[in-house]
Design an enzyme around this catalytic site. Structure first.
Site, PDB file in Angstrom:
ATOM      1  N   GLY A  36       0.698  -1.281  -0.184  1.00 53.92           N
ATOM      2  CA  GLY A  36      -0.205   0.272  -0.061  1.00 53.92           C
ATOM      3  C   GLY A  36       0.742   1.032  -0.017  1.00 53.92           C
ATOM      4  O   GLY A  36       2.202   0.869   0.364  1.00 53.92           O
ATOM      5  N   ASP A  37       0.100   2.679  -0.672  1.00 56.17           N
ATOM      6  CA  ASP A  37       0.595   3.152  -0.010  1.00 56.17           C
ATOM      7  C   ASP A  37       1.343   3.871   1.377  1.00 56.17           C
ATOM      8  O   ASP A  37       2.323   4.618   1.092  1.00 56.17           O
ATOM      9  CB  ASP A  37      -0.217   4.757  -0.905  1.00 56.17           C
ATOM     10  CG  ASP A  37      -0.142   4.530  -2.270  1.00 56.17           C
ATOM     11  OD1 ASP A  37       0.254   4.523  -3.303  1.00 56.17           O
ATOM     12  OD2 ASP A  37      -1.088   5.487  -2.586  1.00 56.17           O
ATOM     13  N   LEU A  38       0.730   3.579   2.303  1.00 55.16           N
ATOM     14  CA  LEU A  38       1.321   3.930   4.026  1.00 55.16           C
ATOM     15  C   LEU A  38       2.922   3.159   3.120  1.00 55.16           C
ATOM     16  O   LEU A  38       3.480   4.026   4.214  1.00 55.16           O
ATOM     17  CB  LEU A  38       0.445   3.401   4.607  1.00 55.16           C
ATOM     18  CG  LEU A  38       0.913   4.146   6.025  1.00 55.16           C
ATOM     19  CD1 LEU A  38       1.625   5.899   6.229  1.00 55.16           C
ATOM     20  CD2 LEU A  38      -0.039   3.758   6.958  1.00 55.16           C
ATOM     21  N   HIS A  93       1.853  10.176  14.036  1.00 49.32           N
ATOM     22  CA  HIS A  93       2.854  10.368  13.651  1.00 49.32           C
ATOM     23  C   HIS A  93       3.694  11.682  13.823  1.00 49.32           C
ATOM     24  O   HIS A  93       4.443  12.371  14.311  1.00 49.32           O
ATOM     25  CB  HIS A  93       3.237  10.400  11.712  1.00 49.32           C
ATOM     26  CG  HIS A  93       2.733  11.630  11.676  1.00 49.32           C
ATOM     27  ND1 HIS A  93       1.389  10.993  10.850  1.00 49.32           N
ATOM     28  CD2 HIS A  93       2.715  12.712  10.688  1.00 49.32           C
ATOM     29  CE1 HIS A  93       0.362  12.477  10.239  1.00 49.32           C
ATOM     30  NE2 HIS A  93       1.731  12.856   9.847  1.00 49.32           N
ATOM     31  N   ASP A 129      -9.846  13.711  10.802  1.00 51.01           N
ATOM     32  CA  ASP A 129      -8.471  13.119  10.223  1.00 51.01           C
ATOM     33  C   ASP A 129      -7.252  13.353  10.445  1.00 51.01           C
ATOM     34  O   ASP A 129      -6.774  13.375  10.718  1.00 51.01           O
ATOM     35  CB  ASP A 129      -9.025  13.572   8.391  1.00 51.01           C
ATOM     36  CG  ASP A 129      -7.707  13.372   7.950  1.00 51.01           C
ATOM     37  OD1 ASP A 129      -7.144  11.901   7.945  1.00 51.01           O
ATOM     38  OD2 ASP A 129      -6.700  13.944   6.710  1.00 51.01           O
ATOM     39  N   HIS A 160      -4.326  14.945  16.160  1.00 50.39           N
ATOM     40  CA  HIS A 160      -3.202  15.992  15.845  1.00 50.39           C
ATOM     41  C   HIS A 160      -3.053  16.848  16.510  1.00 50.39           C
ATOM     42  O   HIS A 160      -1.985  16.858  17.828  1.00 50.39           O
ATOM     43  CB  HIS A 160      -2.671  16.271  14.263  1.00 50.39           C
ATOM     44  CG  HIS A 160      -2.291  15.620  12.902  1.00 50.39           C
ATOM     45  ND1 HIS A 160      -2.087  13.837  13.210  1.00 50.39           N
ATOM     46  CD2 HIS A 160      -2.290  14.670  11.908  1.00 50.39           C
ATOM     47  CE1 HIS A 160      -2.165  13.031  13.001  1.00 50.39           C
ATOM     48  NE2 HIS A 160      -2.048  12.889  11.668  1.00 50.39           N
ATOM     49  N   LYS A 178      -8.069  25.329  14.511  1.00 51.39           N
ATOM     50  CA  LYS A 178      -7.959  25.191  13.117  1.00 51.39           C
ATOM     51  C   LYS A 178      -7.587  24.262  12.052  1.00 51.39           C
ATOM     52  O   LYS A 178      -6.640  23.751  12.372  1.00 51.39           O
ATOM     53  CB  LYS A 178      -7.467  26.668  12.635  1.00 51.39           C
ATOM     54  CG  LYS A 178      -8.452  27.910  13.434  1.00 51.39           C
ATOM     55  CD  LYS A 178      -7.954  29.055  13.024  1.00 51.39           C
ATOM     56  CE  LYS A 178      -8.805  30.417  13.120  1.00 51.39           C
ATOM     57  NZ  LYS A 178      -8.266  31.779  12.799  1.00 51.39           N
ATOM     58  N   GLN A 207       5.912  22.402  11.237  1.00 56.36           N
ATOM     59  CA  GLN A 207       6.583  22.772   9.135  1.00 56.36           C
ATOM     60  C   GLN A 207       5.343  23.297   8.930  1.00 56.36           C
ATOM     61  O   GLN A 207       4.247  24.029   9.394  1.00 56.36           O
ATOM     62  CB  GLN A 207       6.010  21.336   9.443  1.00 56.36           C
ATOM     63  CG  GLN A 207       4.505  20.824   9.585  1.00 56.36           C
ATOM     64  CD  GLN A 207       3.350  19.683   8.725  1.00 56.36           C
ATOM     65  OE1 GLN A 207       5.165  18.198   8.897  1.00 56.36           O
ATOM     66  NE2 GLN A 207       3.059  19.677   8.250  1.00 56.36           N
ATOM     67  N   ASP A 215      14.544  35.150  17.123  1.00 59.93           N
ATOM     68  CA  ASP A 215      13.902  33.856  16.785  1.00 59.93           C
ATOM     69  C   ASP A 215      15.615  32.827  16.455  1.00 59.93           C
ATOM     70  O   ASP A 215      16.580  33.082  16.407  1.00 59.93           O
ATOM     71  CB  ASP A 215      14.219  34.300  14.604  1.00 59.93           C
ATOM     72  CG  ASP A 215      14.011  33.296  13.769  1.00 59.93           C
ATOM     73  OD1 ASP A 215      13.387  32.776  13.860  1.00 59.93           O
ATOM     74  OD2 ASP A 215      14.020  34.113  12.475  1.00 59.93           O
TER      75      ASP A 215
END
Length: 497
Positions: A20-22, A181, A238, A243, A334, A373, A399
């Protein structure tokens, strides 16, 4: 590869759903990353299992396309790979697979312990039947057996509890590793260090000094042909339920007794239990349409998406935590697809002091921003006198951009870290069963209401900031957006926030 302290053992990594893709995009590249860093045990076997009939040469060629790095190392890694085709719901298939694994393990010289790590890169609909197959035929007779389970962990409280119950009949909690993850990302792990290793922050880390905390997840792509799968879950299941809630718990939890995995999770669970029911009046749902030029398909144009779908591709919600530290202060979460940029960050906006001496209402608030990210960074937005004869104020920042501060930076992929931790038996970055349960307790009533009432999402254009109502919601709860400010000031990656 490196020898572990237990060098007389074999590690067999078994990837269920290997075609599979994963597996192709995440699992095998993560294992290759560990191989390049010499972090896999010296006696390692990697065995893929799936229903697809694929010749081993074709399988290796398929996996090779997703691997980046030294070509000689790539060849060496591919030599570790094996593949077997079998059914997921047939014991005979697992029994045959077990014989093949044993044959490979017995080729290893001078070992007396055989550890197995199972990675379930499969749809949640077959978690249980595959787990039954693992338990019935593939558990190591002389060594540990651990199981990595990918999200989604159910789609509501009832299905999650059923999954936890069924897996609990087959495996001990200490042998289950539920992957989110995001917990493996460098900046998410840095959240606790920033909070608890820097004395400057803890006295300010409460409703007394903070006006709002916004946690944002933005993708600049749509569902891209995966709409049929996405439509079963939506953006809340999702992204927000897992997350973003994980990030919220790390930002808001009380200091743990220690850095032990259970002590950290205990505090996260305590925090999550303090979250009050989410009000529909404090939620914005959106669904993306085509871009203004009409060149990019709308969500409803994606293959497999029903034309009357009301599944949200964007969600914003206000969370209230009923404890002494945060009572009365909003957390704004959000997340959305097909937006103007790709970005995940935590934005902590501080209050002005009561005796604020400057009268300009346009002066921005102090903000601590943790960019998860892309372009990992931490920066603190401050006000400073603009150089010159006039007494003018401008916004600047302290920064810490990772790629500027740390030379030759090579951050590991989140999956690399999580797989390595599961090999070590470290649960620190994984989701515990009670943590999963309380997360679904928070979201299931909201999801039930959305689906029962068929609440129609607000349309927004592909490539926009999202629904206009989302910015209005943030403003209503005290968030002040810094218009015209660029971070980083001299970088094309800067975004106006």
């Amino acid at each position: 590869m490196t020898s572990t302290p237990d060098s007389r053992s074999v590690l067999t990594v078994i990837i269920l759903g290997a075609s599979g893709d994963l597996a192709k995009k995440k699992t095998y590249p993560a294992l290759f990353g560990l191989y390049l860093r010499d972090l896999l045990p010296s006696n390692t076997i990697i065995y893929g299992y799936a229903r697809s009939h694929i010749e081993i040469g074709d399988f290796k060629a398929r996996i090779s396309k997703g691997l980046k790095g030294d070509e000689e190392k790539k060849k060496q890694f591919l030599n570790l790979l094996h593949y077997h085709s079998g059914k997921y719901d047939e014991k005979a298939s697992y029994d045959e697979f077990e014989k093949l694994i044993l044959a490979e393990e017995k080729k290893q010289q001078g070992v007396d312990k055989f550890n197995r790590l199972f990675y379930m890169a499969i749809p949640p609909s077959i978690f249980i039947e595959v787990s039954i197959g693992i338990h019935g035929s593939l558990i190591s007779k002389n060594g540990w057996s651990r199981v990595i389970v990918e999200k989604p962990f159910g789609r509501d409280l009832a299905s999650s509890r059923e999954l936890v119950s069924e897996l609990g009949k087959l495996f001990k909690e200490k042998d289950l590793f539920r992957i989110d993850h995001y917990l493996g990302k460098e900046m998410v792990q840095n959240l606790m260090v920033l909070r608890f290793a820097n004395a400057v922050f803890e006295p300010l880390w409460s409703k007394s000094h903070i006006s709002s905390i916004t946690i944002t997840f933005k993708e600049d792509i749509g569902t891209e042909g995966r709409g049929g799968y996405f439509d079963q879950f939506g953006i809340i299941r999702d992204v927000m339920q897992n997350h973003l809630l994980q990030v919220l718990s790390l930002v808001a939890m009380e200091p743990p007794v220690s850095l032990n995995a259970d002590d950290i999770t205990n505090e996260k669970v305590k925090l999550l239990r303090c979250i009050q029911p989410i009000k529909m009046s404090e939620v914005v749902l959106g669904q993306y349409t085509s871009d203004p030029e009409g060149k990019i398909p709308a969500y409803l144009d994606d293959e497999g998406v029903p034309k009357d779908s009301t599944t949200p591709t964007y969600a914003a919600a206000v969370f209230h935590i009923n404890n002494p530290r945060w009572r009365g202060m909003p957390f704004i979460l959000k997340c959305g697809k097909a937006l103007d940029e790709r970005k995940t960050e935590v934005r902590i906006q501080f209050k002005r002091p009561d005796n604020f001496l400057f009268s300009d209402d346009d002066i921005s608030r102090n903000e601590l921003v943790m960019r998860i990210q892309p372009g990992e960074a931490v920066y603190l937005k401050l006000l400073s006198k603009k150089p010159g004869l006039e007494n003018k104020i401008e916004q600047t920042e302290l920064d810490l951009s990772y790629r500027h501060r740390f030379e030759n930076l090579d951050l590991p992929d989140a999956y690399e870290r999580l797989i390595l931790d599961s090999i070590k038996g470290d649960h620190n970055l994984f989701v515990r069963d009670d943590e999963l349960d309380v997360a679904w307790q928070i979201f299931t009533p909201l999801l039930d209401q959305i689906e029962k009432e068929k609440i129609k999402p607000e349309p927004y254009s592909f490539g926009s900031r999202g629904p206009k109502s989302a910015d209005e919601l943030s403003k209503k709860f005290g968030f002040i957006r810094s218009l015209g400010y660029n971070w980083p000031g001299n970088s094309p990656q800067g975004s106006k926030k």
